[in-house]
Design a protein around this motif. Structure first.
Motif, mmCIF file in Angstrom:
data_model
loop_
_atom_site.group_PDB
_atom_site.id
_atom_site.type_symbol
_atom_site.label_atom_id
_atom_site.label_comp_id
_atom_site.label_asym_id
_atom_site.label_seq_id
_atom_site.Cartn_x
_atom_site.Cartn_y
_atom_site.Cartn_z
ATOM 1 N N VAL A 219 3.984 7.168 -0.451
ATOM 2 C CA VAL A 219 3.561 8.423 0.174
ATOM 3 C C VAL A 219 4.083 9.617 -0.619
ATOM 4 N N ALA A 220 5.346 9.558 -1.034
ATOM 5 C CA ALA A 220 5.929 10.671 -1.790
ATOM 6 C C ALA A 220 5.239 10.847 -3.139
ATOM 7 N N ALA A 221 4.902 9.737 -3.793
ATOM 8 C CA ALA A 221 4.247 9.830 -5.093
ATOM 9 C C ALA A 221 2.845 10.434 -4.960
ATOM 10 N N LYS A 222 2.089 10.003 -3.955
ATOM 11 C CA LYS A 222 0.735 10.528 -3.792
ATOM 12 C C LYS A 222 0.762 11.979 -3.334
ATOM 13 N N ALA A 223 1.767 12.359 -2.555
ATOM 14 C CA ALA A 223 1.881 13.754 -2.143
ATOM 15 C C ALA A 223 2.176 14.665 -3.332
ATOM 16 N N ALA A 224 2.907 14.137 -4.323
ATOM 17 C CA ALA A 224 3.222 14.919 -5.514
ATOM 18 C C ALA A 224 2.146 14.798 -6.587
ATOM 19 N N GLY A 225 1.057 14.082 -6.303
ATOM 20 C CA GLY A 225 -0.014 13.928 -7.281
ATOM 21 C C GLY A 225 0.317 12.961 -8.393
ATOM 22 N N GLU A 226 1.291 12.101 -8.168
ATOM 23 C CA GLU A 226 1.691 11.130 -9.181
ATOM 24 C C GLU A 226 1.108 9.756 -8.859
ATOM 25 N N ARG A 227 1.222 8.882 -9.833
ATOM 26 C CA ARG A 227 0.716 7.527 -9.649
ATOM 27 C C ARG A 227 1.736 6.714 -8.857
ATOM 28 N N PRO A 228 1.286 6.003 -7.819
ATOM 29 C CA PRO A 228 2.238 5.206 -7.025
ATOM 30 C C PRO A 228 2.904 4.137 -7.884
ATOM 31 N N PRO A 229 4.145 3.799 -7.581
ATOM 32 C CA PRO A 229 4.824 2.752 -8.359
ATOM 33 C C PRO A 229 4.143 1.411 -8.178
ATOM 34 N N GLU A 230 4.087 0.653 -9.277
ATOM 35 C CA GLU A 230 3.466 -0.659 -9.239
ATOM 36 C C GLU A 230 4.489 -1.716 -8.849
ATOM 37 N N ALA A 231 4.022 -2.677 -8.107
ATOM 38 C CA ALA A 231 4.904 -3.760 -7.678
ATOM 39 C C ALA A 231 5.143 -4.701 -8.853
ATOM 40 N N ARG A 232 6.389 -5.135 -8.987
ATOM 41 C CA ARG A 232 6.717 -6.074 -10.058
ATOM 42 C C ARG A 232 6.225 -7.472 -9.683
ATOM 43 N N GLU A 233 5.678 -8.131 -10.685
ATOM 44 C CA GLU A 233 5.164 -9.475 -10.459
ATOM 45 C C GLU A 233 6.305 -10.473 -10.537
ATOM 46 N N GLU A 234 6.381 -11.288 -9.525
ATOM 47 C CA GLU A 234 7.406 -12.320 -9.482
ATOM 48 C C GLU A 234 6.754 -13.667 -9.687
ATOM 49 N N ALA A 235 7.445 -14.496 -10.453
ATOM 50 C CA ALA A 235 6.907 -15.818 -10.746
ATOM 51 C C ALA A 235 6.862 -16.653 -9.476
ATOM 52 N N ALA A 236 5.700 -17.267 -9.275
ATOM 53 C CA ALA A 236 5.541 -18.106 -8.080
ATOM 54 C C ALA A 236 6.353 -19.374 -8.250
ATOM 55 N N PRO A 237 7.149 -19.747 -7.252
ATOM 56 C CA PRO A 237 7.949 -20.961 -7.375
ATOM 57 C C PRO A 237 7.059 -22.182 -7.425
#
Length: 371
Positions: A219-237
Protein backbone atom coordinates in the motif's frame (compact mmCIF):
# COMPACT_ATOMS: atom_id res chain seq x y z
CA UNK A 1 -11.27 1.75 26.72
CA UNK A 2 -14.89 2.09 25.72
CA UNK A 3 -17.30 -0.30 27.41
CA UNK A 4 -19.65 -2.42 25.31
CA UNK A 5 -21.84 -3.67 28.17
CA UNK A 6 -22.70 -2.50 31.68
CA UNK A 7 -23.95 -4.78 34.42
CA UNK A 8 -22.81 -6.61 37.55
CA UNK A 9 -21.12 -9.83 38.63
CA UNK A 10 -23.31 -11.95 40.88
CA UNK A 11 -20.99 -13.72 43.35
CA UNK A 12 -23.46 -15.40 45.70
CA UNK A 13 -25.11 -12.54 47.56
CA UNK A 14 -22.27 -10.19 46.56
CA UNK A 15 -22.90 -7.91 43.60
CA UNK A 16 -19.96 -6.28 41.79
CA UNK A 17 -20.80 -3.48 39.33
CA UNK A 18 -18.60 -3.88 36.23
CA UNK A 19 -18.09 -2.66 32.70
CA UNK A 20 -17.35 -5.05 29.84
CA UNK A 21 -14.62 -3.97 27.42
CA UNK A 22 -12.98 -5.81 24.54
CA UNK A 23 -9.67 -7.41 25.48
CA UNK A 24 -8.53 -7.92 21.89
CA UNK A 25 -8.38 -5.86 18.73
CA UNK A 26 -7.84 -6.61 15.08
CA UNK A 27 -4.90 -5.12 13.17
CA UNK A 28 -5.90 -6.58 9.82
CA UNK A 29 -5.72 -4.25 6.84
CA UNK A 30 -9.25 -3.56 5.60
CA UNK A 31 -10.14 -2.95 1.97
CA UNK A 32 -13.04 -1.24 0.21
CA UNK A 33 -14.80 -2.49 -2.88
CA UNK A 34 -14.43 -0.30 -5.96
CA UNK A 35 -15.48 -0.27 -9.59
CA UNK A 36 -12.36 -1.44 -11.46
CA UNK A 37 -13.09 0.70 -14.54
CA UNK A 38 -13.31 4.11 -12.88
CA UNK A 39 -12.37 3.47 -9.20
CA UNK A 40 -15.80 4.41 -7.87
CA UNK A 41 -16.86 3.12 -4.44
CA UNK A 42 -19.27 0.20 -4.29
CA UNK A 43 -21.85 0.77 -1.53
CA UNK A 44 -24.64 -1.36 -0.15
CA UNK A 45 -27.88 0.42 0.40
CA UNK A 46 -30.70 -0.77 2.66
CA UNK A 47 -33.82 -0.88 0.56
CA UNK A 48 -37.35 -1.83 1.56
CA UNK A 49 -38.62 -4.54 -0.77
CA UNK A 50 -42.24 -3.41 -0.55
CA UNK A 51 -41.71 0.30 -1.17
CA UNK A 52 -38.54 -0.13 -3.28
CA UNK A 53 -36.79 2.77 -1.56
CA UNK A 54 -33.78 3.26 0.69
CA UNK A 55 -34.58 3.52 4.40
CA UNK A 56 -32.62 5.07 7.31
CA UNK A 57 -31.26 3.25 10.37
CA UNK A 58 -34.02 4.66 12.57
CA UNK A 59 -36.60 2.89 10.42
CA UNK A 60 -34.95 -0.54 10.78
CA UNK A 61 -36.05 -3.02 13.48
CA UNK A 62 -35.72 -6.75 14.27
CA UNK A 63 -37.96 -9.64 13.24
CA UNK A 64 -37.92 -13.44 13.40
CA UNK A 65 -38.50 -15.27 10.11
CA UNK A 66 -40.92 -18.12 10.53
CA UNK A 67 -40.77 -21.39 8.61
CA UNK A 68 -43.32 -20.15 6.08
CA UNK A 69 -41.34 -16.94 5.45
CA UNK A 70 -43.53 -14.62 7.48
CA UNK A 71 -41.83 -12.02 9.69
CA UNK A 72 -42.57 -11.76 13.43
CA UNK A 73 -41.45 -8.33 14.75
CA UNK A 74 -39.37 -8.34 18.00
CA UNK A 75 -38.70 -5.06 19.78
CA UNK A 76 -35.92 -4.10 22.19
CA UNK A 77 -38.58 -3.82 24.90
CA UNK A 78 -39.53 -7.44 24.33
CA UNK A 79 -35.93 -8.52 24.81
CA UNK A 80 -35.38 -6.34 27.89
CA UNK A 81 -38.26 -8.03 29.69
CA UNK A 82 -36.96 -11.56 29.22
CA UNK A 83 -37.55 -13.60 32.41
CA UNK A 84 -33.85 -14.50 32.95
CA UNK A 85 -31.50 -13.26 35.67
CA UNK A 86 -28.60 -12.82 33.25
CA UNK A 87 -30.10 -9.96 31.27
CA UNK A 88 -27.81 -7.48 33.08
CA UNK A 89 -25.87 -9.82 35.32
CA UNK A 90 -22.86 -12.11 34.94
CA UNK A 91 -24.01 -14.94 37.18
CA UNK A 92 -21.22 -17.18 38.52
CA UNK A 93 -22.51 -20.76 38.74
CA UNK A 94 -19.36 -22.77 39.60
CA UNK A 95 -15.58 -22.80 40.17
CA UNK A 96 -13.54 -25.46 38.35
CA UNK A 97 -9.85 -26.15 37.55
CA UNK A 98 -8.72 -24.38 34.39
CA UNK A 99 -7.72 -27.63 32.67
CA UNK A 100 -11.37 -28.69 32.73
CA UNK A 101 -12.13 -26.14 30.00
CA UNK A 102 -11.75 -27.42 26.46
CA UNK A 103 -9.88 -24.80 24.37
CA UNK A 104 -12.31 -25.52 21.53
CA UNK A 105 -15.00 -23.79 23.57
CA UNK A 106 -13.06 -20.57 24.07
CA UNK A 107 -14.12 -17.57 22.01
CA UNK A 108 -13.93 -13.80 22.39
CA UNK A 109 -12.07 -12.29 25.36
CA UNK A 110 -13.19 -9.35 27.49
CA UNK A 111 -11.86 -7.39 30.46
CA UNK A 112 -14.16 -6.79 33.43
CA UNK A 113 -13.51 -3.31 34.82
CA UNK A 114 -14.78 -2.23 38.24
CA UNK A 115 -17.53 0.38 37.83
CA UNK A 116 -17.07 3.06 40.49
CA UNK A 117 -15.45 3.14 43.92
CA UNK A 118 -18.01 0.85 45.64
CA UNK A 119 -16.98 -1.99 43.28
CA UNK A 120 -13.26 -1.88 44.21
CA UNK A 121 -13.49 -3.95 47.39
CA UNK A 122 -15.68 -6.85 46.09
CA UNK A 123 -13.76 -6.83 42.78
CA UNK A 124 -10.46 -7.29 44.62
CA UNK A 125 -12.02 -9.98 46.82
CA UNK A 126 -13.08 -12.07 43.80
CA UNK A 127 -9.70 -11.62 42.12
CA UNK A 128 -7.72 -12.75 45.17
CA UNK A 129 -10.09 -15.69 45.74
CA UNK A 130 -9.50 -16.90 42.18
CA UNK A 131 -5.73 -16.54 42.63
CA UNK A 132 -5.59 -18.51 45.86
CA UNK A 133 -7.85 -21.31 44.67
CA UNK A 134 -6.04 -21.78 41.31
CA UNK A 135 -9.47 -22.15 39.72
CA UNK A 136 -11.63 -20.31 37.21
CA UNK A 137 -15.25 -19.20 37.51
CA UNK A 138 -17.94 -20.43 35.13
CA UNK A 139 -20.68 -17.88 34.54
CA UNK A 140 -23.72 -17.13 32.40
CA UNK A 141 -24.42 -13.75 30.83
CA UNK A 142 -26.58 -12.24 28.10
CA UNK A 143 -24.97 -10.27 25.28
CA UNK A 144 -26.14 -9.21 21.82
CA UNK A 145 -29.51 -10.92 22.01
CA UNK A 146 -28.49 -14.29 23.41
CA UNK A 147 -27.40 -15.93 26.64
CA UNK A 148 -23.77 -17.01 26.66
CA UNK A 149 -21.37 -19.07 28.73
CA UNK A 150 -18.22 -17.47 30.12
CA UNK A 151 -15.04 -18.26 32.03
CA UNK A 152 -13.56 -15.73 34.46
CA UNK A 153 -9.84 -15.83 35.25
CA UNK A 154 -7.16 -13.50 36.60
CA UNK A 155 -4.85 -11.68 34.17
CA UNK A 156 -2.36 -9.55 36.05
CA UNK A 157 -4.40 -7.36 38.43
CA UNK A 158 -7.58 -7.60 36.34
CA UNK A 159 -10.34 -10.14 35.82
CA UNK A 160 -10.81 -11.35 32.26
CA UNK A 161 -13.77 -13.23 30.83
CA UNK A 162 -13.63 -15.60 27.86
CA UNK A 163 -16.81 -16.28 26.01
CA UNK A 164 -17.41 -20.04 25.81
CA UNK A 165 -19.43 -22.05 23.35
CA UNK A 166 -22.10 -24.26 24.79
CA UNK A 167 -21.06 -27.92 24.88
CA UNK A 168 -23.59 -28.83 22.16
CA UNK A 169 -22.03 -26.20 19.86
CA UNK A 170 -18.70 -28.06 19.67
CA UNK A 171 -18.65 -30.73 16.99
CA UNK A 172 -17.29 -34.20 17.66
CA UNK A 173 -14.14 -35.05 15.62
CA UNK A 174 -15.84 -37.82 13.66
CA UNK A 175 -14.11 -38.85 10.44
CA UNK A 176 -11.22 -36.45 11.06
CA UNK A 177 -8.56 -38.77 12.48
CA UNK A 178 -6.90 -41.34 10.14
CA UNK A 179 -8.34 -44.79 10.09
CA UNK A 180 -6.82 -47.56 12.23
CA UNK A 181 -3.89 -49.75 11.26
CA UNK A 182 -1.20 -47.05 11.48
CA UNK A 183 1.69 -47.92 13.80
CA UNK A 184 4.47 -45.61 14.95
CA UNK A 185 7.88 -47.01 15.90
CA UNK A 186 9.81 -46.04 19.00
CA UNK A 187 12.66 -44.66 16.86
CA UNK A 188 10.23 -42.30 15.14
CA UNK A 189 8.88 -41.13 18.49
CA UNK A 190 12.45 -40.54 19.73
CA UNK A 191 13.21 -38.39 16.69
CA UNK A 192 9.96 -36.49 17.17
CA UNK A 193 10.92 -35.84 20.81
CA UNK A 194 14.39 -34.69 19.69
CA UNK A 195 12.80 -32.29 17.19
CA UNK A 196 10.51 -30.89 19.87
CA UNK A 197 13.45 -30.40 22.24
CA UNK A 198 15.52 -28.74 19.50
CA UNK A 199 12.77 -26.30 18.54
CA UNK A 200 12.30 -25.57 22.24
CA UNK A 201 10.12 -22.73 23.49
CA UNK A 202 9.48 -19.27 22.13
CA UNK A 203 8.33 -15.96 23.51
CA UNK A 204 4.96 -15.24 21.90
CA UNK A 205 5.73 -11.53 22.03
CA UNK A 206 8.41 -12.13 19.38
CA UNK A 207 5.82 -13.34 16.86
CA UNK A 208 4.22 -10.83 14.49
CA UNK A 209 1.91 -10.74 11.49
CA UNK A 210 4.23 -10.82 8.48
CA UNK A 211 1.32 -10.86 6.04
CA UNK A 212 -0.06 -7.59 7.39
CA UNK A 213 3.39 -5.97 7.20
CA UNK A 214 3.77 -7.09 3.58
CA UNK A 215 0.34 -5.67 2.69
CA UNK A 216 1.24 -2.34 4.32
CA UNK A 217 4.46 -2.20 2.28
CA UNK A 218 2.48 -2.75 -0.93
CA UNK A 219 0.00 0.00 0.00
CA UNK A 220 2.80 2.43 0.89
CA UNK A 221 4.66 1.72 -2.35
CA UNK A 222 1.59 2.23 -4.54
CA UNK A 223 0.65 5.40 -2.66
CA UNK A 224 4.11 6.79 -3.41
CA UNK A 225 3.85 5.80 -7.09
CA UNK A 226 6.55 3.17 -6.74
CA UNK A 227 6.63 -0.43 -7.82
CA UNK A 228 5.45 -2.85 -5.11
CA UNK A 229 8.15 -5.14 -3.71
CA UNK A 230 8.35 -8.54 -5.34
CA UNK A 231 8.05 -11.67 -3.29
CA UNK A 232 11.18 -13.79 -3.12
CA UNK A 233 10.87 -17.21 -4.65
CA UNK A 234 11.49 -20.03 -2.25
CA UNK A 235 12.49 -23.47 -3.38
CA UNK A 236 9.67 -25.94 -3.05
CA UNK A 237 10.60 -28.75 -0.67
CA UNK A 238 10.96 -32.15 -2.27
CA UNK A 239 8.71 -35.01 -1.38
CA UNK A 240 10.18 -37.14 1.39
CA UNK A 241 8.53 -40.51 1.50
CA UNK A 242 10.62 -41.83 4.39
CA UNK A 243 9.31 -40.51 7.70
CA UNK A 244 12.58 -41.27 9.50
CA UNK A 245 14.57 -39.30 6.91
CA UNK A 246 12.15 -36.39 7.18
CA UNK A 247 12.48 -36.32 10.97
CA UNK A 248 16.28 -36.54 10.83
CA UNK A 249 16.46 -33.71 8.29
CA UNK A 250 14.09 -31.62 10.40
CA UNK A 251 16.20 -32.13 13.54
CA UNK A 252 19.38 -31.26 11.64
CA UNK A 253 17.84 -28.12 10.12
CA UNK A 254 16.46 -27.01 13.49
CA UNK A 255 19.85 -27.43 15.17
CA UNK A 256 21.64 -25.50 12.42
CA UNK A 257 19.08 -22.70 12.66
CA UNK A 258 19.37 -22.51 16.44
CA UNK A 259 23.19 -22.58 16.29
CA UNK A 260 23.10 -19.74 13.78
CA UNK A 261 20.86 -17.64 16.03
CA UNK A 262 22.99 -18.27 19.10
CA UNK A 263 26.19 -17.40 17.23
CA UNK A 264 24.94 -13.88 16.57
CA UNK A 265 26.37 -11.46 14.00
CA UNK A 266 29.72 -12.45 12.56
CA UNK A 267 32.71 -10.32 13.57
CA UNK A 268 35.28 -9.03 11.10
CA UNK A 269 38.01 -11.59 10.64
CA UNK A 270 41.69 -10.58 11.06
CA UNK A 271 43.79 -11.67 8.09
CA UNK A 272 47.26 -12.96 8.97
CA UNK A 273 49.92 -14.29 6.63
CA UNK A 274 50.89 -17.85 7.45
CA UNK A 275 54.64 -18.77 7.54
CA UNK A 276 55.80 -20.67 4.48
CA UNK A 277 56.59 -24.30 5.00
CA UNK A 278 60.16 -25.46 4.45
CA UNK A 279 60.28 -27.73 1.45
CA UNK A 280 62.59 -30.64 2.25
CA UNK A 281 64.53 -31.47 -0.92
CA UNK A 282 65.01 -35.17 -1.17
CA UNK A 283 68.24 -36.34 -2.67
CA UNK A 284 68.05 -38.51 -5.73
CA UNK A 285 69.06 -42.10 -5.02
CA UNK A 286 72.62 -42.86 -5.98
CA UNK A 287 73.26 -45.24 -8.80
CA UNK A 288 74.56 -48.54 -7.51
CA UNK A 289 76.84 -50.54 -9.66
CA UNK A 290 78.94 -49.10 -12.45
CA UNK A 291 77.88 -51.83 -14.82
CA UNK A 292 74.19 -50.93 -14.55
CA UNK A 293 74.80 -47.26 -15.26
CA UNK A 294 77.16 -48.11 -18.11
CA UNK A 295 74.66 -50.43 -19.71
CA UNK A 296 71.84 -47.92 -19.25
CA UNK A 297 73.92 -45.14 -20.73
CA UNK A 298 74.91 -47.38 -23.63
CA UNK A 299 71.25 -48.19 -24.31
CA UNK A 300 70.33 -44.49 -24.30
CA UNK A 301 73.26 -43.74 -26.63
CA UNK A 302 72.22 -46.47 -29.02
CA UNK A 303 68.63 -45.26 -29.00
CA UNK A 304 69.81 -41.72 -29.68
CA UNK A 305 71.82 -42.88 -32.70
CA UNK A 306 68.90 -44.94 -34.02
CA UNK A 307 66.24 -42.19 -33.73
CA UNK A 308 66.22 -39.36 -36.29
CA UNK A 309 66.87 -35.88 -34.99
CA UNK A 310 63.82 -33.68 -34.47
CA UNK A 311 64.00 -29.97 -35.03
CA UNK A 312 61.18 -29.30 -32.49
CA UNK A 313 62.86 -31.09 -29.56
CA UNK A 314 62.42 -29.45 -26.18
CA UNK A 315 65.28 -28.12 -24.11
CA UNK A 316 64.58 -30.64 -21.34
CA UNK A 317 64.92 -33.55 -23.80
CA UNK A 318 68.18 -32.24 -25.26
CA UNK A 319 69.57 -31.78 -21.77
CA UNK A 320 68.78 -35.39 -20.83
CA UNK A 321 70.32 -36.60 -24.07
CA UNK A 322 73.54 -34.63 -23.54
CA UNK A 323 73.73 -35.98 -20.00
CA UNK A 324 73.38 -39.56 -21.26
CA UNK A 325 76.03 -38.92 -23.96
CA UNK A 326 78.56 -37.59 -21.46
CA UNK A 327 77.79 -40.55 -19.20
CA UNK A 328 78.54 -42.99 -22.06
CA UNK A 329 81.78 -41.21 -22.92
CA UNK A 330 83.02 -41.42 -19.34
CA UNK A 331 82.06 -45.07 -19.28
CA UNK A 332 84.14 -45.71 -22.44
CA UNK A 333 87.19 -43.99 -20.91
CA UNK A 334 86.87 -46.05 -17.75
CA UNK A 335 86.61 -49.26 -19.76
CA UNK A 336 89.67 -48.32 -21.87
CA UNK A 337 91.78 -47.64 -18.77
CA UNK A 338 90.83 -51.00 -17.32
CA UNK A 339 91.78 -52.77 -20.54
CA UNK A 340 95.13 -51.01 -20.67
CA UNK A 341 95.91 -52.03 -17.10
CA UNK A 342 95.08 -55.65 -17.86
CA UNK A 343 97.33 -55.62 -20.95
CA UNK A 344 100.20 -54.10 -18.97
CA UNK A 345 99.86 -56.79 -16.31
CA UNK A 346 99.96 -59.52 -18.90
CA UNK A 347 103.13 -58.19 -20.54
CA UNK A 348 104.81 -57.86 -17.19
CA UNK A 349 104.02 -61.48 -16.36
CA UNK A 350 105.51 -62.63 -19.66
CA UNK A 351 108.73 -60.73 -19.09
CA UNK A 352 109.02 -62.16 -15.57
CA UNK A 353 108.55 -65.68 -16.88
CA UNK A 354 111.18 -65.17 -19.57
CA UNK A 355 113.72 -63.77 -17.15
CA UNK A 356 113.07 -66.60 -14.71
CA UNK A 357 113.60 -69.19 -17.46
CA UNK A 358 116.84 -67.63 -18.54
CA UNK A 359 118.27 -67.56 -15.08
CA UNK A 360 117.31 -71.18 -14.50
CA UNK A 361 119.02 -72.28 -17.74
CA UNK A 362 122.27 -70.46 -16.83
CA UNK A 363 122.39 -72.18 -13.43
CA UNK A 364 121.91 -75.57 -15.00
CA UNK A 365 124.71 -74.96 -17.51
CA UNK A 366 127.17 -73.88 -14.83
CA UNK A 367 126.44 -76.98 -12.78
CA UNK A 368 127.20 -79.22 -15.77
CA UNK A 369 130.56 -77.49 -16.35
CA UNK A 370 131.68 -77.90 -12.82
CA UNK A 371 130.85 -81.58 -12.90
Amino acid sequence: MRSIWNGAISFGLVSIPIKLVNATESHAVSFRQIHTEDGGRIRYRKVCELEDREVTQAEIGKAYEDADGSMIPITDEDLSQLPIPTARTIEIVAFVPEDRIDPLQMGSAYYLAASGAPAAKPYTLLREALKRSNRVAIAKFALRGRERLGMLRVVGDAIAMHGLLWPDEVRAPEGVAPEGGVTVRDQELDLADALMDTLGEIDLDDLHDEYREAVEEVVAAKAAGERPPEAREEAAPGKVLDLMAALENSVRAARESRDGEEAGPAEEAEVRSLPQRKTSSRRAPKETGGKKSTSTAAKKTAAKKAEPKKSTAKSGTSTSRSTSTSGSASAKKTAAKGTAKKAAGRSAAKETAKSTGRSTAKKTASRRRSA
